[in-house]
Motif scaffolding. Sequence first.
Motif, short mmCIF file in Angstrom:
data_model
loop_
_atom_site.label_atom_id
_atom_site.label_comp_id
_atom_site.label_asym_id
_atom_site.label_seq_id
_atom_site.Cartn_x
_atom_site.Cartn_y
_atom_site.Cartn_z
N ILE A 198 1.04 -1.32 -0.03
CA ILE A 198 -0.03 0.04 0.05
C ILE A 198 0.75 1.31 0.03
CG2 ILE A 198 -2.03 -0.94 1.02
CD1 ILE A 198 -0.97 0.17 3.75
N ARG A 199 0.48 2.26 -0.62
CA ARG A 199 1.18 3.53 -0.53
C ARG A 199 0.24 4.66 -0.08
NH1 ARG A 199 1.59 6.58 -6.38
NH2 ARG A 199 1.48 8.39 -5.05
N SER A 200 0.96 5.82 0.66
CA SER A 200 0.30 6.76 1.01
C SER A 200 -0.13 7.53 0.08
CB SER A 200 1.29 7.51 1.93
OG SER A 200 0.68 8.75 2.59
N ALA A 201 -1.49 8.14 0.33
CA ALA A 201 -2.19 8.98 -0.59
C ALA A 201 -1.58 10.51 -0.38
CB ALA A 201 -3.53 8.84 -0.57
N LYS A 202 -0.78 10.57 0.82
CA LYS A 202 -0.22 11.72 1.11
C LYS A 202 1.18 12.20 0.23
CE LYS A 202 -2.51 12.67 5.36
NZ LYS A 202 -2.25 12.71 6.75
N LEU A 203 1.57 11.04 -0.33
CA LEU A 203 2.88 11.12 -1.07
C LEU A 203 2.62 12.16 -2.10
CD1 LEU A 203 5.58 9.83 -1.35
CD2 LEU A 203 4.84 8.10 -2.76
N GLN A 204 3.49 13.47 -2.01
CA GLN A 204 3.38 14.53 -3.10
C GLN A 204 4.77 14.94 -3.76
OE1 GLN A 204 0.65 16.04 -3.77
NE2 GLN A 204 -0.68 15.30 -2.13
N ASP A 205 5.72 14.60 -3.10
CA ASP A 205 7.18 14.94 -3.47
C ASP A 205 7.51 14.28 -4.62
OD1 ASP A 205 10.08 15.79 -1.86
OD2 ASP A 205 10.21 14.30 -3.39
N GLN A 206 7.96 14.96 -5.74
CA GLN A 206 8.25 14.42 -6.98
C GLN A 206 9.23 13.48 -6.85
OE1 GLN A 206 6.12 14.29 -9.87
NE2 GLN A 206 4.63 15.39 -8.21
N ASP A 207 10.19 13.74 -6.25
CA ASP A 207 11.70 12.92 -6.26
C ASP A 207 11.02 11.76 -5.78
OD1 ASP A 207 13.00 14.73 -7.31
OD2 ASP A 207 13.88 15.49 -5.43
N LYS A 208 10.52 11.63 -4.54
CA LYS A 208 9.85 10.27 -3.92
C LYS A 208 8.79 9.52 -4.95
CE LYS A 208 10.04 11.15 0.95
NZ LYS A 208 9.12 11.03 2.14
N ILE A 209 8.18 10.28 -5.39
CA ILE A 209 7.24 9.48 -6.38
C ILE A 209 7.97 8.77 -7.75
CG2 ILE A 209 5.25 9.79 -8.19
CD1 ILE A 209 4.11 12.03 -6.21
N ALA A 210 8.98 9.45 -8.27
CA ALA A 210 9.99 8.88 -9.14
C ALA A 210 10.53 7.64 -8.52
CB ALA A 210 10.80 9.83 -9.72
N LEU A 211 11.05 7.77 -7.33
CA LEU A 211 11.72 6.45 -6.69
C LEU A 211 10.73 5.31 -6.67
CD1 LEU A 211 14.46 5.91 -5.52
CD2 LEU A 211 13.62 6.79 -3.23
N LEU A 212 9.55 5.68 -6.00
CA LEU A 212 8.67 4.79 -6.03
C LEU A 212 8.34 3.82 -7.14
CD1 LEU A 212 6.18 3.27 -4.15
CD2 LEU A 212 4.62 4.95 -5.14
N GLU A 213 8.39 4.66 -8.48
CA GLU A 213 8.05 4.03 -9.70
C GLU A 213 9.21 3.18 -10.10
OE1 GLU A 213 7.03 7.43 -12.22
OE2 GLU A 213 4.83 7.59 -11.41
N ARG A 214 10.29 3.73 -9.61
CA ARG A 214 11.51 2.70 -9.89
C ARG A 214 11.35 1.50 -9.07
NH1 ARG A 214 17.32 5.28 -8.46
NH2 ARG A 214 18.59 3.35 -9.00
N LEU A 215 11.23 1.61 -7.98
CA LEU A 215 10.96 0.48 -7.03
C LEU A 215 9.93 -0.39 -7.43
CD1 LEU A 215 12.05 -0.36 -4.27
CD2 LEU A 215 10.17 0.97 -3.20
N LEU A 216 9.03 0.34 -7.82
CA LEU A 216 7.75 -0.83 -8.18
C LEU A 216 8.10 -1.68 -9.47
CD1 LEU A 216 4.61 1.40 -7.61
CD2 LEU A 216 5.40 -0.62 -6.27
N LEU A 217 8.77 -0.79 -10.51
CA LEU A 217 9.20 -1.83 -11.55
C LEU A 217 10.08 -2.83 -11.25
CD1 LEU A 217 10.30 0.84 -14.61
CD2 LEU A 217 8.65 -1.07 -14.34
N ARG A 218 11.19 -2.44 -10.42
CA ARG A 218 11.82 -3.70 -9.90
C ARG A 218 11.20 -4.84 -8.84
NH1 ARG A 218 17.70 -1.67 -7.50
NH2 ARG A 218 18.30 -0.15 -8.72
N ILE A 219 10.25 -4.45 -8.43
CA ILE A 219 9.56 -5.38 -7.26
C ILE A 219 8.60 -6.26 -8.40
CG2 ILE A 219 7.55 -5.69 -5.56
CD1 ILE A 219 9.10 -3.81 -3.97
#
Length: 301
Positions: A198-219
């Motif tokens: 699950i991810r936080s709906a409060k996640l706004q920071d663009q760098d963190k969102i980019a990191l999340l996308e990278r992490l999800l691709l790997r997972i």
Amino acid sequence: MNQNEPNRFRVALQKSGRLTQYSLDLFSRAGLKFTQSKDQLFCYGQNMPIDILLVRDDDIPGLVGDGVCDLGIAGLNVIEEKRLSGDSNGEIQPFERVLPLDFGHCRLSIAGPQEISYAGPDDLAGRRIATSYPGLLGEFLRSNGINAEIVHFSGAVEIAPRLGCADYICDLVSTGSTLAANHLSEYVSILTSQAWMIRSAKLQDQDKIALLERLLLRIEGVLQVRESKYIMLHAPRDAIAEIRELLPGSEAPTVLPLEGHPDRVAVHAVCHENVFWETLEDLKGAGASSVLVLPVEKMLA
Ligand code: PRT
Ligand code: ZN
């Protein structure tokens, strides 16, 4: 290691329980390396700005919802119970389901004495049902128009009928051996569960969102390779269409010419489903030879 550095991505995982090893493996197979703090509650990401907080599974949806952590892993049973308790308080739970992870499989079921036969939800009317999941049980009862008493139990729910505290129970089941040991039968399953990210709906920071996308691709890659196999074979050129049909869960295979054999080709394909001996026999029947099946170690879509 500084636990309070801003802009580091935070993940909440279960500290010690059924989901712990699978959850940590997922992150390490995605290439992340961590140093664990002395109190064992915090893992500092060495090679990416991603840290892990180790907590009780029941706290994970709240930590992600409040934005203390950006991502978390918990069973759907815990996630849905939290969502329902938020709904009844008039709060909207600010977390979103991202990905089912194919571990921690179980079901939330209503069970009762083996000697009582269960014909349907109407049999629950006016009865006392012990559970640690009042939200999910309440929703099931409401949606079936049943009036029953929910007895809140925080653990060892299966002993409630023997203690005379309840007529039935509503608890998690995986193999069913706990129910059997307590002379209880499973009547009806009200939720099928597995671990979810699950991810936080409060996640706004663009760098963190980019990191999340990278992490999800790997997972997603880690999850895919679990079942995936790489198949290599030689086949008659005019059997390519038939061979393609036989390859389980494969996208466009690569077809290569074979030096000195104009009527034969080499076929390479990634199969996203298990490859059984029967498949190999069918491939051989279609004219394939030199069939090799290899495990896939990493994959990035
Ligand atoms: O300390 P913390 O709060 O973090 O851990 P916990 O004790 O609450 O959770 P834990 O580690 O037991 O379970 C974590 C998650 O694993 C659950 O929320 C489910 O999503 C998932 N899971 C999968 C299960 C089971 N299978 C399971 N069988 N959780 C609990 N059980 C219990 C069940 O409650 C019952 O007591 O196992 C017993 C039944 O098992 P069987 O195999 O006898 O049917
Ligand atoms: Zn718990």
